[in-house]
Design a protein around this motif. Sequence first.
Motif, PDB file in Angstrom:
ATOM      1  N   SER A   1      -5.137  -2.612  12.688  1.00 55.94           N
ATOM      2  CA  SER A   1      -6.390  -1.852  12.739  1.00 55.94           C
ATOM      3  C   SER A   1      -6.980  -1.668  14.132  1.00 55.94           C
ATOM      4  O   SER A   1      -8.184  -1.610  14.308  1.00 55.94           O
TER       5      SER A   1
ATOM      6  N   TYR B   1      -1.544   3.864   9.875  1.00 54.28           N
ATOM      7  CA  TYR B   1      -2.295   4.608   8.881  1.00 54.28           C
ATOM      8  C   TYR B   1      -3.412   5.391   9.563  1.00 54.28           C
ATOM      9  O   TYR B   1      -3.719   5.155  10.733  1.00 54.28           O
TER      10      TYR B   1
ATOM     11  N   GLN C   1       0.814  -1.193   0.000  1.00 56.22           N
ATOM     12  CA  GLN C   1       0.000   0.000   0.000  1.00 56.22           C
ATOM     13  C   GLN C   1       0.854   1.251   0.000  1.00 56.22           C
ATOM     14  O   GLN C   1       0.568   2.235  -0.645  1.00 56.22           O
TER      15      GLN C   1
ATOM     16  N   LYS D   1      -8.015   5.484   0.521  1.00 56.78           N
ATOM     17  CA  LYS D   1      -8.976   5.046   1.508  1.00 56.78           C
ATOM     18  C   LYS D   1      -8.242   5.064   2.829  1.00 56.78           C
ATOM     19  O   LYS D   1      -8.667   5.681   3.789  1.00 56.78           O
ATOM     20  N   ASN D   2      -7.095   4.380   2.842  1.00 57.20           N
ATOM     21  CA  ASN D   2      -6.224   4.537   4.001  1.00 57.20           C
ATOM     22  C   ASN D   2      -5.318   5.722   3.714  1.00 57.20           C
ATOM     23  O   ASN D   2      -4.824   5.876   2.612  1.00 57.20           O
TER      24      ASN D   2
ATOM     25  N   ARG E   1      -1.186  -1.263  12.482  1.00 56.21           N
ATOM     26  CA  ARG E   1      -1.188  -2.156  11.331  1.00 56.21           C
ATOM     27  C   ARG E   1      -2.304  -3.187  11.447  1.00 56.21           C
ATOM     28  O   ARG E   1      -2.889  -3.605  10.469  1.00 56.21           O
TER      29      ARG E   1
HETATM   30  C1  LIG Z   1      -5.905  -0.062   5.446  1.00 59.12           C
HETATM   31  O1  LIG Z   1      -4.699  -0.554   6.014  1.00 59.12           O
HETATM   32  C2  LIG Z   1      -4.870  -1.713   6.817  1.00 59.12           C
HETATM   33  C3  LIG Z   1      -3.539  -2.088   7.428  1.00 59.12           C
HETATM   34  O2  LIG Z   1      -2.492  -1.895   6.538  1.00 59.12           O
HETATM   35  C4  LIG Z   1      -5.412  -2.861   5.941  1.00 59.12           C
HETATM   36  O3  LIG Z   1      -5.648  -3.995   6.734  1.00 59.12           O
HETATM   37  C5  LIG Z   1      -6.716  -2.394   5.326  1.00 59.12           C
HETATM   38  O4  LIG Z   1      -7.191  -3.381   4.432  1.00 59.12           O
HETATM   39  C6  LIG Z   1      -6.516  -1.112   4.548  1.00 59.12           C
HETATM   40  N1  LIG Z   1      -7.804  -0.651   4.083  1.00 59.12           N
HETATM   41  C7  LIG Z   1      -8.006  -0.151   2.857  1.00 59.12           C
HETATM   42  C8  LIG Z   1      -9.393   0.227   2.533  1.00 59.12           C
HETATM   43  O5  LIG Z   1      -7.088  -0.018   2.081  1.00 59.12           O
END
Ligand SMILES: *[C@@H]1O[C@H](CO)[C@@H](O)[C@H](O)[C@H]1NC(C)=O
Length: 785
Positions: free
Chosen positions: A144, A128, A6, A28-29, A142
Amino acid sequence: MAFEQQYSICFLLVLLPLPFFTIAQSYKNISLSSSITAQEDSDPHWASPSGEFAFGFRKIGNAGFLLAIWFENIQEKTIVWSANRNNPVQQGSSVEFSAEGELSLTDIGTGKRTNIADGQSRDTGVAYAAMLDTGNFVLATRNSTYLWQSFDHPTDTILPTQTLNLNSSLFAQLTATNYSEGRFKFVLDSGGNLTLYTMNYAFKSTNFPYLKVQTGSGFQVIFNQSGSIYLIAQNGSMLGDPVLEDLVSTQDVYQRATLDYDGVLRHYKHPKNTDSAWSSYSYIPPNICTAIQEYTGGGACGFNSLCKQEDSAHTNCSCPPSYIHVDQDDERKGCKQNFVPQSCDKASSETDLFELKELKLTDWPGGDYEYFQNVSKEQCKQSCLADCFCAIAYFNEINSACWKKGIPLVNGRIDEDVKGLAQVKIRKGQAKEKGSLTLLIIGGVIIIISTSLVVFIITHLVSSHAKVSRLNPGVQGMNLKCFTFMELKEATNGFKEELGRGAFATVFKGVLASDTGKYIAVKRLNAVVKEHDLEFKAEVSAIGGTNHRNLVQLLGFCNEGQHQLLVYEYMSNGSLATFLFGEPRPNWNTRKKIALGTARGLLYLHEECSNQIIHCDIKPQNILLDDSFTARIADFGVCKLLKSDQTRTATRIRGTKGYVAPEWFKSMPVTVKVDVYSYGMVLLEIVCCRKNYEPEAPAEDEIILADWAYDCYKQKKLHLLWQNVGDDQEMDGIEKLEKYLMIAFWCIQEDPSVRPTIKKVTQMLEGTVEVTVPPNLSSLYVQYK
Ligand SMILES: *[C@@H]1O[C@H](CO)[C@@H](O)[C@H](O)[C@H]1NC(C)=O
Ligand SMILES: *[C@@H]1O[C@H](CO)[C@@H](O)[C@H](O)[C@H]1NC(C)=O
Ligand SMILES: *[C@@H]1O[C@H](CO)[C@@H](O)[C@H](O)[C@H]1NC(C)=O
Ligand SMILES: *[C@@H]1O[C@H](CO)[C@@H](O)[C@H](O)[C@H]1NC(C)=O
Ligand SMILES: *[C@@H]1O[C@H](CO)[C@@H](O)[C@H](O)[C@H]1NC(C)=O
Ligand SMILES: *[C@@H]1O[C@H](CO)[C@@H](O)[C@H](O)[C@H]1NC(C)=O
Ligand SMILES: *[C@@H]1O[C@H](CO)[C@@H](O)[C@H](O)[C@H]1NC(C)=O
Ligand SMILES: *[C@@H]1O[C@H](CO)[C@@H](O)[C@H](O)[C@H]1NC(C)=O
Ligand SMILES: *[C@@H]1O[C@H](CO)[C@@H](O)[C@H](O)[C@H]1NC(C)=O
């Protein structure tokens, strides 16, 4: 792994030169090392996955930007949370989600950096951030786990799924447009009490509870998705009835519960995917006006005011007859008498000058200072008239009781349940209607006339029926065009080129296709200030009736709902400020001509047009120059909006620092001589080609031009000033310089009656009247502090 991936995607996005919104929508993140910057006209933000909520900067009026969370998919874009409600920041400020996982706001104005996620220190594993679809903004690890969430730090609103926990509160905003912490608080205290309080504004301490929802054993306020807001005990059982409830279908409506600036906690709903508005069905207390009845404090609407619950969504704060709001922008500051109160020295002789006006269904419970039993209504009335302390005589027929109340009046309300009759004491012959009054200054005498009369006059001037309306035939040459908003939008190419900006309006350059490409200046009044309607009409009426070669000519106007614009001729050579203080230094002959032109324009306003107009804000920025460098005064009409505010505070002063006459700061009547004073200051600047205040001046005694020039004049050292202006070939000698300085010193005399009229100034400039030695000047330093 997921994290790495990501991270690289985001990195890529940052590298690509995509427009901002694309990036915003892709996130999104929100990854570490991200930031956004407050910008005009763009509401930069991070959106939630559905796009329904946004976290970012929102401009609020002219005050600056809030770092906020708001409903992004509805027209109102209602703010539900803010990080800096008490301290809006300026454009260019930024929010940073740092590499260490810290969320901070940097105010570009003060350079101050504030950690938003309080108590969230570095290196705690923040991986994040995310704007969630619930309206919650979170900092997460990490795995969440939320280490910080906006839901734990509500401002004035809670959302479905959000809880209000022990020892937390909602704080109402101050007014409809001012988001800072105001006068009411909803608290779940550490003892489990759920309470609505009035505050000792502007302190942060609570005053009195006006609604005790629950005493003890409360643990959490729950807002569930079907629209029920209720209190639970620690064991999870619901305590009492729901606090607010309006059962709705979650998929179809947005909801929020907000402690509003009027002290009412309301559940609101708004249909999704439509342009309709928020509506409220469930709210507490049922009647804010009667709920607040305190020993100290002014009640729901402030001292001397009257509170009326209009409907579920509105509380009306009004003033009794012959009283006016202390502050139009904040009605809850209360009302004041708009007449000279009865004198206690000669109460008996003044009794005849007052009358009582009866108000039904009106009362100010509490604060009585005298009580009589067994008296008639007439006796009650006479007792009040003969008593200089008495402001209200409240009479109850059933038990023939009479209460007298003095200033300030407290807890005022208009309500069906009021049984007695309130009688307000007012001075006879005062304006009959409520609302603000306007000062018109005619022949040096201040005349107070009611706003509605002004509006009446103006509505008769501005006929909205005809496209091109001929205004009051009594006013010669008044032929204003009524423009549509679309016409002006096109003419200004969507309000693109800004010429200037003031507290109430912004001016744009435009071109009239319909008028063979004639250039115009379009003044657009800001939508946020309530008084605009009046301001607009006042300015139209003031300017519409004037026609002089030294005034900027009004060509037309547009008054379409929200949109209020004035159309002027365009002045190709800008303002005197840019001309005078720019490079190269303008020549003496042109400056001389500008000085005389400005004086003649003022002479017209003061003595020659049908209604005397005091400008109140004469300064180089308001003197514009046409093709031939003729001075044209702009922005008059403002002064007519003066409130009948006898106690002028510094913020109410009309005018600009350095040009403002001293009587504004004292309780002295304001006359045409305030313009003469400001003109004197401008004349000094014209003569010396220097700003009246120059903190960077080479020597300390040169900082304030008037003081310096006067010292030079007194000590016969005019050559010092001459160095500043004397390189001009055309300057006709040091005696001429002296003459202009002397005229200016006459104009800036502290005592307005010593200042010459603008007519005399004009004659002195023209040389038809001799310039005598001006009286001594007192130092002007005080004014600049
Ligand atoms: C946001 O980041 C978390 C941890 O890296 C991950 O588990 C989650 O899927 C991500 N969400 C999106 C919408 O990208
Ligand atoms: C809100 O009101 C407070 C108190 O009067 C004032 O200090 C502040 O400047 C106002 N804020 C805005 C954004 O107008
Ligand atoms: C998630 O991370 C936090 C802090 O990094 C840690 O305290 C917690 O135990 C983790 N939870 C799980 C389920 O791994
Ligand atoms: C409640 O909050 C206040 C202010 O944040 C704090 O000083 C106090 O210790 C808290 N009390 C409890 C019982 O948590
Ligand atoms: C809660 O209310 C009770 C009863 O009014 C009062 O005695 C107590 O002090 C309150 N608790 C707090 C923390 O204010
Ligand atoms: C919300 O609470 C009400 C009771 O106040 C209940 O009737 C309703 O089923 C609840 N809805 C959800 C989604 O929990
Ligand atoms: C839960 O707590 C409340 C208040 O403390 C009490 O009245 C109620 O009986 C409790 N209910 C249960 C099921 O324990
Ligand atoms: C507020 O109340 C006053 C007095 O009852 C009334 O004249 C005025 O029209 C009301 N204003 C609004 C906006 O309802
Ligand atoms: C009120 O006045 C009447 C007549 O003067 C008298 O008869 C009566 O007793 C008085 N009542 C009270 C409560 O003073």
